[in-house]
Design a protein around this motif. Structure first.
Motif, PDB file in Angstrom:
ATOM      1  N   SER A 209       0.834  -1.212   0.000  1.00 51.65           N
ATOM      2  CA  SER A 209       0.000   0.000   0.000  1.00 51.65           C
ATOM      3  C   SER A 209       0.862   1.253   0.000  1.00 51.65           C
ATOM      4  N   PHE A 210       1.953   1.223   0.747  1.00 46.34           N
ATOM      5  CA  PHE A 210       2.848   2.378   0.801  1.00 46.34           C
ATOM      6  C   PHE A 210       3.516   2.592  -0.559  1.00 46.34           C
ATOM      7  N   ALA A 211       3.930   1.509  -1.215  1.00 47.45           N
ATOM      8  CA  ALA A 211       4.540   1.624  -2.538  1.00 47.45           C
ATOM      9  C   ALA A 211       3.547   2.203  -3.543  1.00 47.45           C
ATOM     10  N   THR A 212       2.287   1.797  -3.454  1.00 44.41           N
ATOM     11  CA  THR A 212       1.246   2.329  -4.336  1.00 44.41           C
ATOM     12  C   THR A 212       1.052   3.819  -4.089  1.00 44.41           C
ATOM     13  N   PHE A 213       1.040   4.220  -2.814  1.00 43.55           N
ATOM     14  CA  PHE A 213       0.921   5.637  -2.463  1.00 43.55           C
ATOM     15  C   PHE A 213       2.102   6.435  -3.021  1.00 43.55           C
ATOM     16  N   LEU A 214       3.316   5.924  -2.854  1.00 42.20           N
ATOM     17  CA  LEU A 214       4.495   6.631  -3.358  1.00 42.20           C
ATOM     18  C   LEU A 214       4.440   6.796  -4.869  1.00 42.20           C
ATOM     19  N   ASP A 215       4.025   5.757  -5.569  1.00 39.70           N
ATOM     20  CA  ASP A 215       3.897   5.854  -7.026  1.00 39.70           C
ATOM     21  C   ASP A 215       2.911   6.949  -7.417  1.00 39.70           C
ATOM     22  N   ALA A 216       1.785   7.011  -6.718  1.00 47.58           N
ATOM     23  CA  ALA A 216       0.777   8.036  -7.007  1.00 47.58           C
ATOM     24  C   ALA A 216       1.298   9.430  -6.683  1.00 47.58           C
ATOM     25  N   ALA A 217       2.021   9.560  -5.573  1.00 48.43           N
ATOM     26  CA  ALA A 217       2.581  10.863  -5.196  1.00 48.43           C
ATOM     27  C   ALA A 217       3.613  11.323  -6.223  1.00 48.43           C
ATOM     28  N   LYS A 218       4.453  10.409  -6.661  1.00 46.35           N
ATOM     29  CA  LYS A 218       5.455  10.746  -7.677  1.00 46.35           C
ATOM     30  C   LYS A 218       4.811  11.154  -8.989  1.00 46.35           C
ATOM     31  N   ALA A 219       3.648  10.607  -9.284  1.00 49.09           N
ATOM     32  CA  ALA A 219       2.928  10.933 -10.521  1.00 49.09           C
ATOM     33  C   ALA A 219       2.143  12.235 -10.405  1.00 49.09           C
ATOM     34  N   GLY A 220       2.138  12.841  -9.205  1.00 48.75           N
ATOM     35  CA  GLY A 220       1.455  14.120  -9.015  1.00 48.75           C
ATOM     36  C   GLY A 220      -0.015  14.011  -8.668  1.00 48.75           C
ATOM     37  N   GLU A 221      -0.473  12.809  -8.352  1.00 47.46           N
ATOM     38  CA  GLU A 221      -1.897  12.599  -8.090  1.00 47.46           C
ATOM     39  C   GLU A 221      -2.436  13.430  -6.914  1.00 47.46           C
ATOM     40  N   PHE A 222      -1.588  13.773  -5.972  1.00 45.15           N
ATOM     41  CA  PHE A 222      -2.038  14.493  -4.777  1.00 45.15           C
ATOM     42  C   PHE A 222      -1.590  15.951  -4.749  1.00 45.15           C
ATOM     43  N   ASP A 223      -1.009  16.426  -5.821  1.00 39.43           N
ATOM     44  CA  ASP A 223      -0.474  17.785  -5.854  1.00 39.43           C
ATOM     45  C   ASP A 223      -1.520  18.846  -5.532  1.00 39.43           C
ATOM     46  N   HIS A 224      -2.757  18.609  -5.909  1.00 39.94           N
ATOM     47  CA  HIS A 224      -3.797  19.619  -5.670  1.00 39.94           C
ATOM     48  C   HIS A 224      -4.043  19.834  -4.160  1.00 39.94           C
ATOM     49  N   HIS A 225      -3.662  18.896  -3.326  1.00 40.39           N
ATOM     50  CA  HIS A 225      -3.810  19.069  -1.874  1.00 40.39           C
ATOM     51  C   HIS A 225      -2.797  20.043  -1.307  1.00 40.39           C
ATOM     52  N   ALA A 226      -1.718  20.270  -2.010  1.00 42.27           N
ATOM     53  CA  ALA A 226      -0.691  21.197  -1.567  1.00 42.27           C
ATOM     54  C   ALA A 226      -0.961  22.627  -2.004  1.00 42.27           C
ATOM     55  N   ASP A 227      -1.975  22.815  -2.829  1.00 41.00           N
ATOM     56  CA  ASP A 227      -2.338  24.147  -3.315  1.00 41.00           C
ATOM     57  C   ASP A 227      -3.090  24.879  -2.209  1.00 41.00           C
TER      58      ASP A 227
END
Length: 67
Positions: A46-64
């Protein structure tokens, strides 16, 4: 999987306010060093899946800050 010591994020620099992680009993554990009693535990897959998504920018909008 053997237990390990907490690893500090390289983005933290010399400060003590940082994200840390380790593996413990087959799980990945995360905490913030300034609130070390709160630990988030998850499976390594699950952590590896999360890291892959974070690296792909999937959560970038939360940092806005505008959202």
């Amino acid at each position: 999987m053997a237990s390990s010591t907490w690893q500090k994020s390289s983005f933290s620099g010399a400060t003590d306010n940082c994200v840390e992680l380790r593996t413990e009993c087959g799980l990945v554990e995360l905490r913030e060093s300034d609130d070390a009693d709160v630990i988030v535990r998850t499976a390594s897959v699950s952590f590896a899946t999360f890291l892959d998504a974070a690296k792909a920018g999937e959560f970038d909008h939360h940092a806005d800050s505008a959202t």
